[in-house]
Design an enzyme around this catalytic site. Structure first.
Site, mmCIF file in Angstrom:
data_model
loop_
_atom_site.group_PDB
_atom_site.id
_atom_site.type_symbol
_atom_site.label_atom_id
_atom_site.label_comp_id
_atom_site.label_asym_id
_atom_site.label_seq_id
_atom_site.Cartn_x
_atom_site.Cartn_y
_atom_site.Cartn_z
ATOM 1 N N CYS A 252 -43.459 -46.919 -14.808
ATOM 2 C CA CYS A 252 -42.931 -46.607 -16.138
ATOM 3 C C CYS A 252 -43.169 -45.120 -16.342
ATOM 4 O O CYS A 252 -43.857 -44.487 -15.582
ATOM 5 C CB CYS A 252 -43.583 -47.457 -17.213
ATOM 6 S SG CYS A 252 -45.355 -47.288 -17.334
ATOM 7 N N HIS B 97 -45.042 -38.230 -34.584
ATOM 8 C CA HIS B 97 -44.487 -39.398 -35.260
ATOM 9 C C HIS B 97 -42.990 -39.228 -35.490
ATOM 10 O O HIS B 97 -42.206 -40.144 -35.319
ATOM 11 C CB HIS B 97 -45.130 -39.595 -36.629
ATOM 12 C CG HIS B 97 -46.592 -39.829 -36.558
ATOM 13 N ND1 HIS B 97 -47.342 -40.136 -37.650
ATOM 14 C CD2 HIS B 97 -47.433 -39.808 -35.514
ATOM 15 C CE1 HIS B 97 -48.592 -40.291 -37.283
ATOM 16 N NE2 HIS B 97 -48.672 -40.087 -35.994
HETATM 17 C C1 PEP Z 1 -47.153 -42.395 -18.786
HETATM 18 O O1 PEP Z 1 -48.149 -41.683 -18.913
HETATM 19 O O2 PEP Z 1 -46.351 -42.282 -17.842
HETATM 20 C C2 PEP Z 1 -46.869 -43.460 -19.746
HETATM 21 C C3 PEP Z 1 -45.885 -44.294 -19.552
HETATM 22 O O3 PEP Z 1 -47.614 -43.521 -20.864
HETATM 23 P P1 PEP Z 1 -47.456 -42.502 -22.086
HETATM 24 O O4 PEP Z 1 -46.231 -41.675 -21.852
HETATM 25 O O5 PEP Z 1 -47.392 -43.334 -23.289
HETATM 26 O O6 PEP Z 1 -48.731 -41.716 -21.966
#
Ligand code: PEP
Ligand code: MG
Length: 745
Positions: A669, A356
């Site tokens: 992403c 957090h």
């Molecule tokens: C990922 O796994 O690349 C992603 C974008 O999700 P998080 O980092 O929130 O697991």
């Protein structure tokens, strides 16, 4: 307390002091025996003072750390009161001490810096039960003894380098980029032993009362203030603080200490030690948070009482000189509180990048480094320190050369910032005119600030679970609607891809998922968890639909592994749409339903759902950990296999081709998309929509605008076919040759 104070003041020799103290305790508590044990360097308990046991056992009686009742206290850090000790299964008989006739036993830990450094015991011949107030008094005395019992655990002990004021470089993890330099300011106030006893208990009680009052006011102010646009989540954290602060047992315990002759600070410190010791033992994450909140309260109160510049500056950094805040650990609300006070940087000893505090740190945009074990053993208050949030480094007591280098680096960073700002309004397209969407990864209300200051094309990943992780209780549908609406409003027509709850793995929610798992990253998490908790999941889907009211909505499901999972999640969403229609809710004008590709298996399920999925977003953080079987949370392996490597690129190329064949819009992403070299390769593979942390948009845009894709694309495809050199080197050479700007500093 008064007599204890005289003993402490009168004797300078530790042994003599200890002997007088045990005599005094035995007399006052009408005990036949009072003894002190200390924890030795090799982790044994050594009898170092006694009244009632044989004096020649002093320094001769040693117990193993897990031996006997004393060992049990040392291990649990809890008081132990027993009516008939010899019958207790853990009792360990030591003939040399002559303790045969004693039955009743009371022992308390002697705590320092959250660790047990010794044990204080009293014993009686009769089988008596010690009263709560006796246990309490013995704990208070143990606190005073902690100042004189010789120990190797004098809290954050200083290293040689620290004592000699030598420079030290330490490596941690970057939680928020940027550079900061200033004087060390320690979060946990230290109470000088001299301030242990109250001169006048009445005055002391008044001091405590006004500090308590000030504490309540400060919490109210925090609640009333615009708390950083975090939309509700920290409000609940602070409300929980308020509740804890109003707990009459907490305040009463503090008052008791003062009435018993302690100074207000010492009384708080006594409770703080208890909380901290319990904290060290507790494994349950929820309870750890609660105990940490309690420790926060103790610290807050101490700061209010602390004299000197702490009061003048009211816990804020001094105006004349920048300061760097150092803490063992900070709760999100505390960090928010500090974050608004203008520190040059923050360092946390204990923290994971997904905690957090890390989330808040990024939202605040203050250079922050975490995860430097033993940092507090290296620093002293007032030391000069440089924090490099860019690569997670800390330079303590830097020499002139380093300070000069810091100045240069900071100048470059500001130039770089200016370059990025100038780029903000420029189109994000390659030199040869290919548009590439650069989107933002967000998760807090605060992050939307980055939408405007980076000129992002929208939010490519909104991590909805952050709101859950930041809240004390489950966010209601209305809380969720409120957050999503604000995000959509801030986006002002730009697309936002809401990722549904991605809990589990490293993002544990106490209460909801307390099952211990061997491999949480591979466990009951993300969409698996959501599908097994349809009530919770549907409430979120409902909130998303309601928030989008008369606007388009884009939703994606995390870590989909099979076609079946996607269909099941989509079905639930469509049922919610029907539910809304039956109730005449306007609902979104258009709904796009996507899936995150985070497991290699899903790459081979795409063709099955091609006609059902509106878009796919590749979460490379998780995808790479599964691809390489290397835990993203374990630093020893997380950076071992490069993103820019032929196996990864070949896999992503295949996914790109599958998506093209089946006409599925695809984006990326994950943190990698925010690094220019990685982004270059992704664009080279044909990915034209990238979502990244705010700090990546400027550097990636600069790279993008220097790139001629018609030249780079084929050359990169050629590199993928070759075996040597390492792909990374090949791309670097190519970039150099083609004038692509990769270095962001
Ligand atoms: C990922 O796994 O690349 C992603 C974008 O999700 P998080 O980092 O929130 O697991
Ligand atoms: Mg993920």
């Amino acid at each position: 307390m008064n007599r204890l104070r005289s003993v402490m003041a009168a004797e300078s020799d530790t042994e003599a002091r200890l002997m007088k103290v045990v005599r005094l305790i035995a007399g006052t508590m009408v005990a036949d025996v009072c003894s002190v044990y200390r924890r030795t360097e090799d982790n044994r308990m050594e009898l170092i003072a006694t009244e009632g046991l044989r004096e020649d056992a002093i320094h001769r009686t040693f117990l193993a750390i897990d031996e006997g009742l004393v060992g049990q206290i040392a291990q649990t850090a809890q008081p132990l009161s027993i009516q008939d000790a010899p019958r207790h299964p853990n009792f360990s008989y030591r003939p040399e001490t002559g303790e045969d006739p004693y039955h009743a036993f009371l022992g308390v830990p002697i705590l320092k810096g959250g660790r047990v450094i010794g044990v204080l015991t009293v014993q009686n011949r009769t089988e008596r039960i010690y009263q709560d107030d006796e246990i309490d008094s013995l704990q208070t005395i143990a606190m005073v003894l902690a100042e004189i019992v010789p120990s190797d655990e004098t809290g954050p002990e200083q290293t040689d380098a620290a004592r000699e004021g030598r420079p030290v470089n330490l490596q941690g993890r970057s939680l928020c980029g940027g550079l900061g330099m200033g004087r060390v300011r320690l979060h946990d106030p230290v109470i000088p032993a001299a301030r242990f006893f109250a001169e006048d208990p009445h005055i002391e009680e008044d001091r405590l009362e006004s500090a308590l009052e000030e504490l309540h006011l400060s919490i109210d102010r925090l609640l009333a203030a615009e708390i950083g646009g975090l939309w509700g989540e920290p409000r609940e954290v602070i409300e929980a603080y308020k509740l804890l602060a109003s707990d009459p047992t907490w305040a009463e315990k503090l008052r008791e200490g003062v009435r018993g002759g302690l100074s207000a600070e010492a009384s708080i410190d006594r409770l703080r030690r208890e909380h901290r010791a319990r904290f060290e033992k507790v494994k349950d994450p929820y309870l750890r948070e609660r105990l940490h909140d309690l420790e926060d309260l103790d610290n807050r109160l101490l700061r209010m009482l602390a004299g000197g510049d702490e009061v003048k500056t009211n816990g804020k950094p001094r105006k004349d000189e920048p300061e760097v805040l150092i803490a063992r650990r900070l709760g999100p609300a505390e960090l928010l509180d500090y974050g608004k006070s203008g520190y040059a940087a923050i360092i946390l000893e204990e923290v994971a990048t997904s905690s957090h505090a890390a989330i808040v740190a990024r939202g605040l945009g203050i250079p922050t480094v975490g995860g430097i074990d033993g940092l507090l053993t290296h620093v002293s208050r007032g030391d000069q320190i440089i924090v490099d949030g860019e690569d997670g480094r800390v330079h303590l007591r830097p020499d002139d050369q380093l300070i000069e280098a810091f100045g240069n680096r900071q100048a470059i960073l500001s130039q770089r910032q200016a370059v990025f700002e100038a780029l903000r309004e420029q189109p994000s397209e390659t030199r040869d005119g290919v548009p590439v969407r650069l989107m933002l990864n967000a998760g807090l209300g605060l992050d939307t600030e980055h939408l405007n200051n980076t000129g992002a094309d929208g939010i490519g990943l909104f991590r909805t679970e952050f709101q859950f992780l930041m809240s004390e209780k489950l966010p209601s549908v209305n809380d969720q609607i409120e957050l999503y609406q604000q995000i959509l409003e801030a986006a002002n027509g730009r697309p936002v891809h809401f990722r549904t709850l991605d809990l589990g793995g490293d993002k544990l929610l106490p209460n909801l998922n307390d099952a211990r798992e061997e491999n949480p990253a591979l466990g009951w998490r993300s969409i698996r968890f959501a599908l097994d908790r349809p009530g919770l999941f549907r409430r979120q889907l409902r909130a998303l639909l309601r928030a989008a009211d008369s606007r388009p909505l884009s939703v994606m499901f995390p870590m989909v592994t099979s076609a079946h999972e996607f269909r099941e999640a989509k079905e639930l969403l469509l049922e919610e749409v029907e539910w809304g229609k039956r109730r005449d809710f306007a609902g979104p004008t258009e709904i796009k339903i996507g899936a995150m590709l985070e497991t290699p298996a899903f790459a081979y399920a795409l063709e099955d759902i091609a006609s059902e999925v509106d878009f796919v977003s590749i979460g490379t953080n998780d995808m790479l950990q599964f691809f390489h079987a290397a835990d993203r949370m374990t630093p020893l392996v997380s950076d071992r296999y490069p993103f820019v490597s032929r196996p990864v690129m070949r896999f992503l190329k295949q996914v790109r081709e599958t998506c093209a064949r089946f006409d599925i819009p695809v984006s990326i992403c994950g943190e990698g998309a925010g690094r220019p070299l990685e982004a270059l390769c992704l664009i080279g593979l044909g990915y034209h929509s990238l979502s990244m942390p705010g700090g990546g948009i400027g550097p990636v845009k600069r790279m993008l605008r220097s790139l001629d894709l018609s030249k780079f694309g084929p050359a990169f495809a050629g590199l993928l076919q070759e075996r040597d050199p390492a792909l990374r080197n090949g791309v670097l050479e190519l970039a150099e040759l083609q004038g692509i700007i990769l270095n962001d500093v």
